[in-house]
Write an enzyme that holds these catalytic residues in place. Structure first.
Site, PDB file in Angstrom:
ATOM      1  N   SER A  31      24.999 -13.971  22.458  1.00  0.00           N
ATOM      2  CA  SER A  31      24.221 -14.726  21.646  1.00  0.00           C
ATOM      3  C   SER A  31      24.913 -16.205  21.679  1.00  0.00           C
ATOM      4  O   SER A  31      24.270 -16.982  21.522  1.00  0.00           O
ATOM      5  CB  SER A  31      23.985 -14.280  20.387  1.00  0.00           C
ATOM      6  OG  SER A  31      25.060 -13.659  19.739  1.00  0.00           O
ATOM      7  N   HIS A  36      20.486 -14.052  28.283  1.00  0.00           N
ATOM      8  CA  HIS A  36      20.089 -13.945  26.575  1.00  0.00           C
ATOM      9  C   HIS A  36      18.777 -13.684  26.193  1.00  0.00           C
ATOM     10  O   HIS A  36      18.012 -14.439  26.259  1.00  0.00           O
ATOM     11  CB  HIS A  36      20.510 -15.119  25.882  1.00  0.00           C
ATOM     12  CG  HIS A  36      20.770 -14.995  24.417  1.00  0.00           C
ATOM     13  ND1 HIS A  36      20.543 -15.981  23.529  1.00  0.00           N
ATOM     14  CD2 HIS A  36      20.841 -13.980  23.709  1.00  0.00           C
ATOM     15  CE1 HIS A  36      20.581 -15.686  22.558  1.00  0.00           C
ATOM     16  NE2 HIS A  36      20.867 -14.344  22.240  1.00  0.00           N
ATOM     17  N   GLU A  94      16.977 -16.839  27.752  1.00  0.00           N
ATOM     18  CA  GLU A  94      17.802 -18.142  27.955  1.00  0.00           C
ATOM     19  C   GLU A  94      18.900 -17.454  28.977  1.00  0.00           C
ATOM     20  O   GLU A  94      19.472 -16.467  28.906  1.00  0.00           O
ATOM     21  CB  GLU A  94      18.659 -18.232  26.334  1.00  0.00           C
ATOM     22  CG  GLU A  94      18.643 -19.642  26.196  1.00  0.00           C
ATOM     23  CD  GLU A  94      19.503 -19.685  24.658  1.00  0.00           C
ATOM     24  OE1 GLU A  94      19.373 -20.738  24.182  1.00  0.00           O
ATOM     25  OE2 GLU A  94      20.003 -18.682  24.197  1.00  0.00           O
ATOM     26  N   ASN A 114      20.563 -20.321  19.516  1.00  0.00           N
ATOM     27  CA  ASN A 114      21.330 -20.162  18.338  1.00  0.00           C
ATOM     28  C   ASN A 114      21.915 -21.388  17.704  1.00  0.00           C
ATOM     29  O   ASN A 114      22.213 -21.594  16.506  1.00  0.00           O
ATOM     30  CB  ASN A 114      22.299 -19.261  18.428  1.00  0.00           C
ATOM     31  CG  ASN A 114      21.640 -17.620  18.668  1.00  0.00           C
ATOM     32  OD1 ASN A 114      20.609 -17.389  17.680  1.00  0.00           O
ATOM     33  ND2 ASN A 114      22.041 -16.844  19.349  1.00  0.00           N
TER      34      ASN A 114
END
Ligand code: CAA
Length: 293
Positions: A120, A141, A153, A191
């Protein structure tokens, strides 16, 4: 360019088993690896029940469902992953442990295999540096829960090749996902933006601006998010949120990424979220229902 036919997934937790489910239901052979045999049994049961549910809702045919379960194989032996065209790692978020794994994978994987990480926020470039094939290392991701969330991602490390990128994107396309592409900087896209918002929700609670229920309701109804930020933090895992805030702080150096003391305290006390039955909310009386405290 070779087509990906077989996938290995390392880590049979929620992310790993969700990724394995996506791969088998899209006609790929899968090795799911975990050192914990109980985790493998739990993952197999969960994939089987999700596949049955997809069949019962006619989202996939009976034949595809049966084929999916035949394609799934579990192992605790790294050497079994030798035949995989792509190995997707979804283990715990520790750079040292992941680097050791990537170095082992580099030894056992066939020379053409892509090594992908579902990390992440950890640097793909640094993971790639543990291998002799940095051009074949990439970030893939998935969002939690992988079978339901539309996004993947994709993160290229400093040396990731165009071919590795194109093959990884094609795999995500085959899973029916929308992809976004991020440079390899701490937190990538999602994130980098989501975790400071969750951290700010903790500050809002910590400084007594509002109750947890009002913070979540405010963001759910006020911004049309499916979950409020504190409920989402419990869903993701407070330890994971904390670890990503630390990666953002260390990687970007800005004090705005310092984790909220309340988040740190919850993690220190073992309030890790839904997986522990308690986080910001208490789930122990009714784990599947709405949070309460
Ligand atoms: N496979 C297939 N179908 C599944 C499934 C699975 N593994 N799990 C659940 N489903 C199905 C359920 O059976 C259900 O189907 P029916 O409606 O036919 O019964 C359907 O999916 C919806 O399930 P739920 O009723 O349990 O779920 P919901 O409608 O309450 O939505 C949610 C749940 C998708 C999690 C939603 O609350 C949501 O979108 N929350 C936000 C999640 C989010 O933001 N995730 C990203 C986190 S950030 C991240 O992951 C990045 C990181 O690195 C931290």
């Amino acid at each position: 360019m070779a087509e990906i036919k077989s996938v290995a997934v390392i880590g049979a937790g929620q992310m790993g088993s969700g990724i394995a489910q996506l791969a088998v239901t899209h006609g790929l052979d899968v090795w799911l690896l975990d050192t914990d045999s109980h985790a493998l049994s739990r993952a197999t049961a969960s994939i089987s029940s999700s596949v049955q549910r997809l069949v019962s809702k006619s989202q996939i045919s009976k034949e595809v469902g049966a084929d999916a379960m035949r394609r799934l194989r579990c192992t605790s032996n790294l050497e079994d992953l030798h035949s995989a065209d792509i190995i997707i790692e979804a283990i715990l978020e520790s750079e040292d442990i992941k680097k050791k794994l990537f170095s082992d994978l580099d030894r056992i994987a066939k020379s053409s295999a892509i090594l992908a990480s579902n990390t992440s926020s950890i640097s793909i470039t640094r993971l790639a540096s543990a291998t002799q094939r940095p051009s074949q290392v990439i970030g893939m991701h998935f969002m939690n829960p992988p079978p339901l969330m539309k996004l993947v991602e994709i993160i290229r490390g400093a040396d990731t090749s165009e071919e590795t990128y194109t093959m990884t994107k094609s795999l995500a396309d085959r899973f029916g996902k929308i992809t976004v592409y991020s440079q390899d900087y701490a937190g990538f896209i999602v994130n980098r933006i989501l975790m400071p918002m969750i951290n700010e929700a903790f500050h809002t609670l910590y400084t007594g601006v509002a109750t947890k229920e009002d913070i979540d309701m405010g963001m759910k109804l006020g911004t049309n998010h499916p979950m409020g930020p504190l409920e989402l933090a419990d869903f993701i895992g407070l330890d994971i949120c904390l670890s990503i805030m630390n990666v953002l702080h260390k990687g970007l150096g800005d004090p705005k990424y310092v984790p909220c003391p309340l988040l740190v305290q919850y993690v220190d006390s073992g309030r890790l979220g839904r997986k522990r039955g308690i986080g910001v909310y208490n789930y122990s009386r009714s784990p599947k229902s709405s949070p309460r405290l």
